[in-house]
Design a protein around this motif. Structure first.
Motif, PDB file in Angstrom:
ATOM      1  N   UNK A 191       0.838  -1.207   0.000  1.00 46.67           N
ATOM      2  CA  UNK A 191       0.000   0.000   0.000  1.00 46.67           C
ATOM      3  C   UNK A 191       0.870   1.254   0.000  1.00 46.67           C
ATOM      4  N   UNK A 192       1.974   1.221   0.748  1.00 44.24           N
ATOM      5  CA  UNK A 192       2.901   2.363   0.758  1.00 44.24           C
ATOM      6  C   UNK A 192       3.526   2.579  -0.623  1.00 44.24           C
ATOM      7  N   UNK A 193       3.874   1.476  -1.288  1.00 47.07           N
ATOM      8  CA  UNK A 193       4.463   1.587  -2.629  1.00 47.07           C
ATOM      9  C   UNK A 193       3.444   2.137  -3.634  1.00 47.07           C
ATOM     10  N   UNK A 194       2.203   1.691  -3.506  1.00 48.24           N
ATOM     11  CA  UNK A 194       1.161   2.199  -4.406  1.00 48.24           C
ATOM     12  C   UNK A 194       0.965   3.704  -4.215  1.00 48.24           C
ATOM     13  N   UNK A 195       0.998   4.152  -2.970  1.00 51.83           N
ATOM     14  CA  UNK A 195       0.824   5.586  -2.690  1.00 51.83           C
ATOM     15  C   UNK A 195       1.949   6.414  -3.306  1.00 51.83           C
ATOM     16  N   UNK A 196       3.144   5.837  -3.343  1.00 52.45           N
ATOM     17  CA  UNK A 196       4.303   6.553  -3.891  1.00 52.45           C
ATOM     18  C   UNK A 196       4.496   6.289  -5.388  1.00 52.45           C
ATOM     19  N   UNK A 197       3.536   5.584  -5.992  1.00 54.03           N
ATOM     20  CA  UNK A 197       3.605   5.240  -7.413  1.00 54.03           C
ATOM     21  C   UNK A 197       4.861   4.427  -7.743  1.00 54.03           C
ATOM     22  N   UNK A 198       5.285   3.610  -6.796  1.00 49.69           N
ATOM     23  CA  UNK A 198       6.401   2.688  -7.014  1.00 49.69           C
ATOM     24  C   UNK A 198       5.845   1.361  -7.518  1.00 49.69           C
ATOM     25  N   UNK A 199       6.568   0.703  -8.370  1.00 51.19           N
ATOM     26  CA  UNK A 199       6.142  -0.617  -8.800  1.00 51.19           C
ATOM     27  C   UNK A 199       6.173  -1.597  -7.627  1.00 51.19           C
ATOM     28  N   UNK A 200       5.195  -2.514  -7.614  1.00 54.97           N
ATOM     29  CA  UNK A 200       5.097  -3.449  -6.489  1.00 54.97           C
ATOM     30  C   UNK A 200       6.281  -4.403  -6.450  1.00 54.97           C
ATOM     31  N   UNK A 201       6.776  -4.809  -7.611  1.00 52.64           N
ATOM     32  CA  UNK A 201       7.911  -5.735  -7.697  1.00 52.64           C
ATOM     33  C   UNK A 201       7.697  -6.954  -6.786  1.00 52.64           C
ATOM     34  N   UNK A 202       6.550  -7.565  -6.966  1.00 57.95           N
ATOM     35  CA  UNK A 202       6.182  -8.741  -6.166  1.00 57.95           C
ATOM     36  C   UNK A 202       6.528 -10.016  -6.933  1.00 57.95           C
ATOM     37  N   UNK A 203       7.414 -10.807  -6.376  1.00 56.18           N
ATOM     38  CA  UNK A 203       7.845 -12.035  -7.042  1.00 56.18           C
ATOM     39  C   UNK A 203       6.680 -12.969  -7.397  1.00 56.18           C
ATOM     40  N   UNK A 204       5.667 -13.127  -6.512  1.00 50.93           N
ATOM     41  CA  UNK A 204       4.579 -14.053  -6.861  1.00 50.93           C
ATOM     42  C   UNK A 204       3.834 -13.667  -8.140  1.00 50.93           C
ATOM     43  N   UNK A 205       3.821 -12.374  -8.481  1.00 52.83           N
ATOM     44  CA  UNK A 205       3.142 -11.990  -9.726  1.00 52.83           C
ATOM     45  C   UNK A 205       3.935 -12.471 -10.939  1.00 52.83           C
ATOM     46  N   UNK A 206       5.254 -12.530 -10.799  1.00 54.94           N
ATOM     47  CA  UNK A 206       6.087 -13.056 -11.881  1.00 54.94           C
ATOM     48  C   UNK A 206       5.866 -14.564 -12.006  1.00 54.94           C
ATOM     49  N   UNK A 207       5.810 -15.246 -10.866  1.00 56.14           N
ATOM     50  CA  UNK A 207       5.533 -16.684 -10.892  1.00 56.14           C
ATOM     51  C   UNK A 207       4.217 -16.955 -11.612  1.00 56.14           C
ATOM     52  N   UNK A 208       3.208 -16.144 -11.322  1.00 60.69           N
ATOM     53  CA  UNK A 208       1.898 -16.318 -11.952  1.00 60.69           C
ATOM     54  C   UNK A 208       1.987 -16.064 -13.451  1.00 60.69           C
ATOM     55  N   UNK A 209       2.752 -15.041 -13.825  1.00 61.34           N
ATOM     56  CA  UNK A 209       2.909 -14.711 -15.245  1.00 61.34           C
ATOM     57  C   UNK A 209       3.624 -15.822 -15.990  1.00 61.34           C
ATOM     58  N   UNK A 210       4.603 -16.449 -15.353  1.00 58.80           N
ATOM     59  CA  UNK A 210       5.360 -17.519 -15.996  1.00 58.80           C
ATOM     60  C   UNK A 210       4.550 -18.809 -16.097  1.00 58.80           C
ATOM     61  N   UNK A 211       3.645 -19.030 -15.135  1.00 49.31           N
ATOM     62  CA  UNK A 211       2.855 -20.251 -15.117  1.00 49.31           C
ATOM     63  C   UNK A 211       3.684 -21.446 -14.707  1.00 49.31           C
ATOM     64  N   UNK A 212       3.056 -22.603 -14.669  1.00 50.47           N
ATOM     65  CA  UNK A 212       3.775 -23.820 -14.310  1.00 50.47           C
ATOM     66  C   UNK A 212       4.052 -23.910 -12.816  1.00 50.47           C
ATOM     67  N   UNK A 213       4.935 -24.815 -12.463  1.00 46.03           N
ATOM     68  CA  UNK A 213       5.284 -25.045 -11.063  1.00 46.03           C
ATOM     69  C   UNK A 213       6.165 -23.910 -10.542  1.00 46.03           C
ATOM     70  N   UNK A 214       5.882 -23.455  -9.324  1.00 50.28           N
ATOM     71  CA  UNK A 214       6.672 -22.385  -8.724  1.00 50.28           C
ATOM     72  C   UNK A 214       8.127 -22.832  -8.579  1.00 50.28           C
ATOM     73  N   UNK A 215       9.026 -21.925  -8.867  1.00 47.68           N
ATOM     74  CA  UNK A 215      10.462 -22.226  -8.786  1.00 47.68           C
ATOM     75  C   UNK A 215      11.204 -20.961  -8.393  1.00 47.68           C
ATOM     76  N   UNK A 216      12.502 -21.115  -8.161  1.00 53.63           N
ATOM     77  CA  UNK A 216      13.333 -19.959  -7.868  1.00 53.63           C
ATOM     78  C   UNK A 216      13.390 -19.049  -9.104  1.00 53.63           C
ATOM     79  N   UNK A 217      13.203 -17.759  -8.882  1.00 54.02           N
ATOM     80  CA  UNK A 217      13.224 -16.799  -9.992  1.00 54.02           C
ATOM     81  C   UNK A 217      14.638 -16.308 -10.264  1.00 54.02           C
ATOM     82  N   UNK A 218      14.888 -15.999 -11.548  1.00 54.14           N
ATOM     83  CA  UNK A 218      16.159 -15.418 -11.963  1.00 54.14           C
ATOM     84  C   UNK A 218      15.903 -14.018 -12.529  1.00 54.14           C
ATOM     85  N   UNK A 219      16.969 -13.245 -12.651  1.00 55.19           N
ATOM     86  CA  UNK A 219      16.797 -11.875 -13.142  1.00 55.19           C
ATOM     87  C   UNK A 219      16.132 -11.849 -14.520  1.00 55.19           C
TER      88      UNK A 219
END
Length: 337
Positions: free
Chosen positions: A232-260
């Motif tokens: 909520x603080x990041x949204x107020x400051x117009x900062x990107x959430x940068x939430x890893x779970x959203x990347x996992x969801x975007x990639x699909x499949x089984x959850x795994x360690x994320x890389x850059x």
């Protein structure tokens, strides 16, 4: 004029009595046509009466189909047999067999849907225990009929399938199961919670979307209000959430360690690439995560990272956050064999 009493001829009376006796024997005499041991029977949804009788014959519950079919013709309401898994006691009469199947209580299965699982996993769990497949449930949870009925403004019911432990009808339809779970959310999401949501400048979809991210970030209920405060603080400051779970969801499949390289995935759900909330929930949040978004902790935190030993370290500044990352990496090294 007086009415004359009409009496039936004795042979006809005897024949009638004999017929009634035979009918009673045919309908009610135990063990005349049925097995001497308990037999199992599975009745699937939309299975007709004749097909059920055919299965009773095949599995050895009855010796002959026609006495049961005739019994059903005499008493048509006994044709109504609920889908389910039955264990039929031995030695029943034709009538008692059909009455047992007709009046038997609904076959229910208790199922736990954990917090934070997505629509696909909900479908997998339910289809593993109920009489429908996962594809049918996915279709039901995405149908225009369900979305319109429950006023869901999204492509499917992701986020609205409230986790918990419930009793489901084994032979129920996927539409009924999906509707039941959405109704659990509707019952929880009271008018007072709707008021709090509006007061925070959010709509229902936004609430569930952020709650789903909080749910995916931490299993600890005590941490959820703090994690919610960060986003909520990041949204107020117009900062990107940068939430890893959203990347996992975007990639699909089984959850795994994320890389850059994963952080640049081209998806509207990737909050490393797009400002604000993703288009919709990424999983089905529990009540604690929903309430955490509506009642967040009051903090100035903008960052957090796992401790490596359970829970998270929170930070106000990027400098402090980088120090916490070092602590996390050290903790991983200490626990790696």
């Amino acid at each position: 004029m007086a009415l004359r009493k009409v009496s039936l001829p004795k042979p006809l009376l005897a024949a009638s009595a004999l017929l009634l006796t035979a009918l009673g024997f045919f309908l009610f005499w135990p063990g005349l046509n049925t097995a001497t041991t308990t037999t199992p029977l599975v009745v699937h949804r939309k299975t007709g009466f004749q097909a059920i009788v055919g299965e009773l014959s095949r599995n050895g519950t009855i010796q002959s189909k026609w006495p049961v079919l005739i019994t059903g013709s005499i008493i048509p309401r006994l044709h109504s047999i609920k889908p389910g898994r039955y264990f039929i006691p031995p030695g029943m009469s034709n009538f008692m067999l059909l009455y047992y199947l007709h009046s038997h209580k609904q076959d229910e299965v208790r199922i736990t849907l954990p917090e934070g699982i997505n629509l696909e996993k909900v479908a997998r769990i339910l289809s593993g225990k109920l009489d429908f497949d996962s594809t049918a449930f996915m279709a039901a949870a995405s149908s225009e009929r369900l979305l319109r009925r429950y006023n869901i403004k999204a492509k499917n019911a992701e986020g609205y399938l409230l986790p918990g432990t419930y009793d489901f009808a084994w032979g129920g339809s996927p539409d009924a199961a999906a509707g039941f779970l959405v109704k659990r959310f509707r019952k929880f999401y009271t008018d007072s919670l709707k008021t709090v949501t509006a007061r925070r400048g959010m709509n229902e979809t936004g609430l569930l979307t952020l709650a789903s991210i909080v749910e995916a970030e931490t299993p600890l209920d005590t941490e959820k209000p703090v994690v919610a405060s960060v986003y909520l603080n990041r949204l107020k400051k117009n900062m990107r959430l940068q939430a890893d779970p959203t990347v996992q969801y975007a990639l699909g499949g089984t959850a795994r360690r994320l890389f850059y390289r994963d952080l640049v995935a081209d998806s509207p759900y990737n909050t490393y690439r797009h400002n604000g909330l993703p288009p919709g929930p990424i999983c089905n949040p529990g009540t604690a995560s929903i309430l955490a978004v509506l009642q967040p902790a009051e903090t100035g935190f903008l960052y957090f990272v796992a401790t490596g030993t359970g829970g998270h370290n929170f930070a106000v500044s990027l400098k402090e956050h980088n120090e916490n990352i070092k602590k996390y990496r050290q903790a991983r090294r200490n626990t790696t064999p």
